[in-house]
Design an enzyme around this catalytic site. Structure first.
Site, PDB file in Angstrom:
ATOM      1  N   SER A  77       0.834  -1.194   0.000  1.00  0.00           N
ATOM      2  CA  SER A  77       0.000   0.000   0.000  1.00  0.00           C
ATOM      3  C   SER A  77       0.878   1.257   0.000  1.00  0.00           C
ATOM      4  CB  SER A  77      -0.956  -0.049   1.195  1.00  0.00           C
ATOM      5  OG  SER A  77      -1.964   0.917   1.075  1.00  0.00           O
TER       6      SER A  77
ATOM      7  N   ASP B 264      -9.239  -5.039  -5.185  1.00  0.00           N
ATOM      8  CA  ASP B 264      -8.781  -3.901  -4.400  1.00  0.00           C
ATOM      9  C   ASP B 264      -9.734  -2.721  -4.574  1.00  0.00           C
ATOM     10  OD1 ASP B 264      -7.298  -1.876  -3.133  1.00  0.00           O
ATOM     11  OD2 ASP B 264      -5.395  -2.765  -3.763  1.00  0.00           O
TER      12      ASP B 264
ATOM     13  N   HIS C 203      -8.070  -5.062  -0.760  1.00  0.00           N
ATOM     14  CA  HIS C 203      -6.777  -4.416  -0.518  1.00  0.00           C
ATOM     15  C   HIS C 203      -5.983  -5.137   0.563  1.00  0.00           C
ATOM     16  CE1 HIS C 203      -4.011  -1.024  -0.726  1.00  0.00           C
ATOM     17  NE2 HIS C 203      -4.108  -0.828   0.578  1.00  0.00           N
TER      18      HIS C 203
END
Length: 412
Positions: A195, A359, A392
């Site tokens: 991330s 995601d 995610h």
């Protein structure tokens, strides 16, 4: 897609309800004073250390003095100092990527599944180092050391507040570079992070291609696209409308905890996927005696769970730090310039990109476009999809499914 890009899919990992909720909580969960040059062979217990700089000048030209960031390492730095893997952490994370600070810790670091003796990031072979970023979200966590708005400004002997300079992903990288250089490290066997950690990894490989031998960005693209700009803005909004925020000047009064809790609830929700929500929860009430269809104050179980997670996270987080992280992430374009293509073209390192097609934070199309632009310059790029129901978050809680590919990539 460019011919140099390879695609592969890995089987999904299974997670219990308890581990899912714990992982959600975990996610929503900077003259040099030298640290020790190496850690002892890692036994699963981690020592948190502090790196200090007398001052640091941001890429925009403003001075922060002093700078202190926490760091930890797993494994031993070899004599040649060429066995180093840098781990860069996600938005609400810290340097605690693996191991435990004490044997009775409830959970290890977030990537413990792949870091350790005999694991894909083998601490018998590699020296793995991770640091807290500037403006780390968890400013009030005793295991986090960071410099940001909650830190004391030596010119006023009061917290910086919004007088603290805005910082960028490149600033995170520059402070990490100073930390590494304090240990005599000039070369990275690999840089890897999820991330916001992926953003730092891209920036490392673009800004210092001669230092980065391998690049492993996880659940992140080469820039913050308009969808992410808006998502980040939504995370910031509850803080800005909390009266206690007081335009960032709250350190002598009541902190904007209501806004911070709501912000962290959004972070947790967006980092997951509707599949996780629907498979983990049903329409149960939080209180079996309080019917949400008859009592405006009554709540469903998923609402209460997200509130509980956010409340726990808010106890160690800082509202201004969250806003500064939002700005740093919104500003991100690989290469810290105006052209994403130019920034990605500077990446020479063989690249292994791990991402999720589910995601809801970084659009999968944007990740694929990032891979194509890196490959267009002739660099080797491989895309690997991560399966699971977390979206995610599969890049954190499901990283072990890519373990064999990561191990092989590091050995290539």
């Amino acid at each position: 897609m460019h011919d140099s890009i390879e695609y592969s899919t890995l089987a999904s990992a299974k997670h219990s309800l308890a581990s899912r909720r714990l992982a959600g909580a975990t996610l929503c969960a900077g003259a040099l004073l030298l640290g020790s040059s190496a850690a002892l062979a890692w036994d699963g217990l981690v020592e948190k250390r502090v790196f200090e700089m007398d001052e640091y000048t941001t890429v925009s030209g403003e001075t922060i003095a002093p700078v202190r960031i926490g760091w930890e390492a797993y494994g031993t730095l070899n004599e040649a100092k060429d066995n180093v893997i840098l781990i860069t952490h996600f938005f609400s994370g810290s340097s605690h990527a693996a191991g435990r600070y004490a044997e009775d810790d409830a959970a290890p670091g977030y990537w413990d599944a792949i870091i350790g003796p005999g694991k894909p990031l083998d601490t018998d072979e590699y020296y793995i180092i991770s640091s807290d970023t500037l403006v780390n979200l968890n400013a009030h966590d005793p295991n986090v050391t960071t410099t940001g708005p909650a830190s004391i400004n030596p010119d006023t002997d009061e917290p910086w507040g919004l007088d603290f300079p805005l910082v960028t992903i490149r600033d995170f990288v520059e402070v990490q570079k100073a930390l590494l250089e304090s240990q005599g490290i000039e070369q990275l066997h690999a840089v890897m992070g999820p991330s916001m950690g992926a953003l730092q990894a891209y920036e490392w490989a673009s800004a210092y291609p001669e230092r980065v031998e391998r690049l492993i960005p996880v659940i992140g693209g080469g820039q913050s696209d308009p969808w992410l700009l808006a998502t980040l803005s939504a995370w910031a909004a509850p803080i800005r409308i909390d009266a206690n925020w007081n335009d960032g000047d709250y350190y002598d009064g009541e902190a904007p905890l209501d806004g911070l809790r709501e912000a962290l609830k959004l972070v947790t929700l967006n980092a997951n996927h509707w599949q996780w929500a629907n498979e983990t929860f049903d329409r149960s009430w939080a209180d079996e005696d309080a019917d949400p269809t008859r009592d405006i104050h009554a709540r469903y179980a998923i609402e209460q769970t997200l509130d509980d997670i956010a409340a726990a996270r808010a106890e160690i987080a800082d509202a201004n730090h969250l806003l500064y992280l939002v700005k740093a992430n919104q500003a991100f374009v690989t290469g810290h310039g105006d052209s994403l293509e130019a920034g990605l073209a500077d990446i020479d390192a063989p690249t292994l990109i791990l991402y999720s097609e589910n995601d809801l934070v970084f659009a999968p199309e944007g990740v694929r476009d990032t891979a194509e632009m890196i490959g267009a310059n002739g660099s080797s790029v491989e895309l690997v999809t991560l399966d699971g129901n977390r979206g995610h978050l599969d890049g954190v809680v499901g990283i072990d499914q890519a373990g064999d590919r990561i191990r092989a990539f590091l050995a290539e």
